[in-house]
Design a protein around this motif. Structure first.
Motif, PDB file in Angstrom:
ATOM      1  N   ARG A   1      14.555  57.604  60.829  1.00 14.95           N
ATOM      2  CA  ARG A   1      14.229  57.483  61.645  1.00 14.95           C
ATOM      3  C   ARG A   1      14.142  55.284  60.767  1.00 14.95           C
ATOM      4  N   ALA A   2      13.575  55.418  60.381  1.00 17.76           N
ATOM      5  CA  ALA A   2      13.456  53.566  59.471  1.00 17.76           C
ATOM      6  C   ALA A   2      13.877  54.484  59.101  1.00 17.76           C
ATOM      7  N   SER A   3      14.905  54.676  58.090  1.00 20.96           N
ATOM      8  CA  SER A   3      15.920  54.538  56.604  1.00 20.96           C
ATOM      9  C   SER A   3      17.370  54.449  57.516  1.00 20.96           C
ATOM     10  N   ARG A   4      17.851  55.225  58.510  1.00 19.47           N
ATOM     11  CA  ARG A   4      19.173  54.939  59.318  1.00 19.47           C
ATOM     12  C   ARG A   4      19.066  53.148  59.868  1.00 19.47           C
ATOM     13  N   ASP A   5      18.269  52.992  60.212  1.00 18.02           N
ATOM     14  CA  ASP A   5      17.773  51.909  61.283  1.00 18.02           C
ATOM     15  C   ASP A   5      18.468  50.992  59.645  1.00 18.02           C
ATOM     16  N   ALA A   6      17.446  51.104  58.593  1.00 17.44           N
ATOM     17  CA  ALA A   6      17.857  49.452  57.851  1.00 17.44           C
ATOM     18  C   ALA A   6      18.995  50.131  56.761  1.00 17.44           C
ATOM     19  N   GLY A   7      19.860  51.826  56.957  1.00 17.30           N
ATOM     20  CA  GLY A   7      20.834  51.785  55.816  1.00 17.30           C
ATOM     21  C   GLY A   7      22.502  51.604  56.685  1.00 17.30           C
TER      22      GLY A   7
END
Lengths: 507, 99
Positions: free
Chosen positions: A353-359
């Motif tokens: 979730r954090a990676s997809r938000d940041a990426g």
């Protein structure tokens, strides 16, 4: 020989065949041009000078030995950053793939290498090809060589701008709803979306599997035909690849360049014009149609009533397929991995979730959420199911139209290039740029855009679109080459000769 | 068709495994409502007897010979991994702390 960057790919190939120049000279000239102007244009995300020059020297050795790998052996090319390239980063304009170097080549890239074309670098694009302005790139926008404060179109603005700015004689684009043709229109260049299945999608990072198609981005019709014959044809690694030989595209372009349109039946699509289309775009379109009539073509107006629903169907089908395709960016096997703030020993799902938000950028998030919505159980029939039915109706419109005429024509995009920032936070207004190009993707038929002239009100390029039945890509080249010949004669030279000289300095 | 609410957008983002901040929700939810509004006419277009098209090409079941072909080596396959351990993808924990 500084003028090497001004020549067409066909002229460069002839010069190489005659021994008048070398691929190393041509490639160096383009690398120097990139060095000079790309600080202003920002068409490239990565430039591979070393790799391009090594490929150029190998091409020169083949030529010297009398064994060129293809007609275009030694002519350099730029590749949109959505096609995988061994040893060269492939980011799709996204932070989530920053620095990713794929372990395999896309079939299109492998065919370019086999044919001996040195790859200059990878071109900028809207993130995962979602956009019509290249402003959705995570690495900053590309600028239109005609006016650096304006957009170069999208998603393939980098490829179109590279060719328009004489940074490359050839480029590869991909077209899901107009991403080759619309940038071609607003930069005064030529772009071709082949028949769906005509060019392999293997190694093309998928936006929407049923719509994506790679194709040529060039300054002339003949150059597109030459490149199309290099990259096209059946590929067993793509299950949607058409197992039939390509039509004779280069022959069709050469035939068309006589300018004779006798016996050709052309349909003007009633629904793709009129209201919502800029006056200057319409004027150049009408003049182009008249030139084709004067050259012997029969022109009739054709109605495709379901085309008015194409945009809505597209913005349901595309996000649905995209939300599914982009699920693979899970921060586990490749791509960005970001740990959530303030979470001790986070789970794989929290990291995802954090990676997809940041990426992912805003437009990608919008479309993933829209696709997730359209595919959810309560809305599936009303949205996705309906969109698929509209797709059938659009294909039927094309079938009926091609029963009457050989090709259909329209303006490529409703307006000329707009200013950077003007529509970046107004998604619906951005989507309208593709209103004339989307029907071809939904039906899988081929389309081509070539410059029709400069709009009176702003002096910026307008595009002329030609559409043909599936697997009749040769008709695009025949009619396109004829119109190019007629317009070039009228203008007394190529349209791009009117583009302002770019100052060799970083902005 | 109902409008899309901020809560629905938050739920959809959750289904799509994207952490959206409050600021992002404030920004994206109204835009999504506008997009949906612009495409809602689609529900009235096609009659029941129109078959759906999922793909432009009418291809079904493309087969190839069942023969071994070279693929990626383990090193190549792992070359883009965020973390590698003993020639495997290393991932964060997938179960709860107590499990």
């Amino acid at each position: 020989m500084s003028d090497l960057t001004r020549r067409t790919a066909a002229e460069l190939a002839d010069a190489l065949a005659a021994g008048d120049t070398t691929s190393a000279e041509i490639t160096e000239a383009h690398l120097a041009r990139i060095e000079d102007v790309d600080g202003s244009v920002h068409a490239f995300l990565h430039v591979d000078a070393e790799g391009a020059l090594a490929a150029a020297r190998a091409a020169d050795e083949r030529r010297a030995a009398g064994r060129p790998a293809s007609a275009l052996d030694g002519v350099p090319i730029a590749v949109k950053d959505i096609l995988t390239t061994v040893g060269l980063p492939t980011t799709c304009g996204s932070k989530i793939l920053e620095g990713w170097v794929p372990p395999y080549d896309a079939t299109v890239v492998a065919r370019l290498k086999d044919a001996g074309l040195p790859i200059l670098g990878k071109t900028n694009m809207d993130e995962f090809a979602m956009g019509s302005s290249t402003e959705h790139s995570a690495y900053g926008p590309t600028r239109n060589p005609w006016d650096l404060d304006r957009i170069p179109g999208g998603s393939g603005g980098g490829s179109a701008a590279a060719v328009a700015a004489f940074e490359a004689p050839l480029a590869i684009g991909t077209d899901t709803g107009g991403s080759i043709r619309q940038p071609g229109a607003v930069t005064g260049t030529v772009g071709v979306k082949p028949t769906f299945g005509g060019v392999s999608r293997y190694g093309l990072v998928a936006l929407a599997n049923s719509l994506d198609q790679a194709g040529p981005v060039t300054r002339t019709i003949l150059d597109s035909a030459l490149l199309h014959e290099v990259i096209g044809g059946h590929d067993p690694r793509d299950s949607t690849s058409i197992d039939q030989p390509l039509p004779a595209l280069v022959d069709a372009a050469r035939q068309g360049s006589s300018g004779d349109m006798s016996g050709v039946r052309i349909g003007v699509v009633k629904e793709l014009g009129g209201e919502g289309y800029q006056a200057g775009v319409r004027a150049r379109f009408d003049e182009s149609v008249q030139l084709l009539v004067d050259a012997g073509a029969t022109v009739v107006e054709v109605s495709c009533p379901s085309f008015v629903h194409a945009l809505a169907a597209y913005y349901l089908i595309l996000p649905s397929e995209a939300s599914s395709n982009l699920a693979k960016f899970d921060a586990m096997r490749y791509g960005l991995r970001v740990l959530p703030d303030g979470v001790e020993n986070p789970s794989a799902e929290e990291v995802m979730r954090a990676s997809r938000d940041a990426g992912f950028g805003d437009e990608v998030k919008r479309r993933i959420i829209l696709g997730t919505y359209a595919l959810s159980s309560g809305y599936y029939d009303a949205y996705y199911g309906q969109a698929q039915k509209v797709r059938t109706l659009i294909s039927r419109d094309f079938e009926a139209a091609f029963g009457q005429v050989d090709v259909l024509v329209s303006p490529t995009a409703p307006t000329t290039a707009f200013r950077l920032g003007e529509k970046v936070d107004d998604p619906v207004s951005m989507y309208l740029n593709d209103i004339a190009t989307i029907p071809a993707n939904l039906a899988g038929v081929p389309g081509l855009s070539l410059p029709s002239g400069l709009a009176d009100e702003d002096g910026l390029p307008a595009g002329f679109q030609i559409l043909a039945p599936a697997m009749a890509d040769d008709r695009l080249y025949r009619v396109g080459a004829a119109l190019e010949t007629l317009l070039t004669k009228k203008w007394g030279g190529a349209l791009l000769e009117n583009a302002p000289e770019l100052q060799g300095s970083a902005r | 068709m109902p409008d899309i609410t901020r809560e629905e957008v938050a739920h959809l983002a959750d289904l799509a495994r994207i952490d959206l901040s409050d600021a992002e929700l404030d920004h994206l939810a109204p835009q999504l409502a506008v997009i949906l509004d612009s495409i809602k006419s689609i529900s009235e277009v096609a009659a029941d007897d129109v078959p759906p098209t999922s793909h432009a090409l009418p291809l079904t079941n493309v087969f190839r010979e069942d023969e071994v072909r070279p693929g990626l080596t383990a090193e190549e396959a792992l070359s883009g991994a965020p973390e590698v351990e003993q020639q495997r993808f290393s991932v964060p924990r997938i179960l709860g702390e107590e499990a």
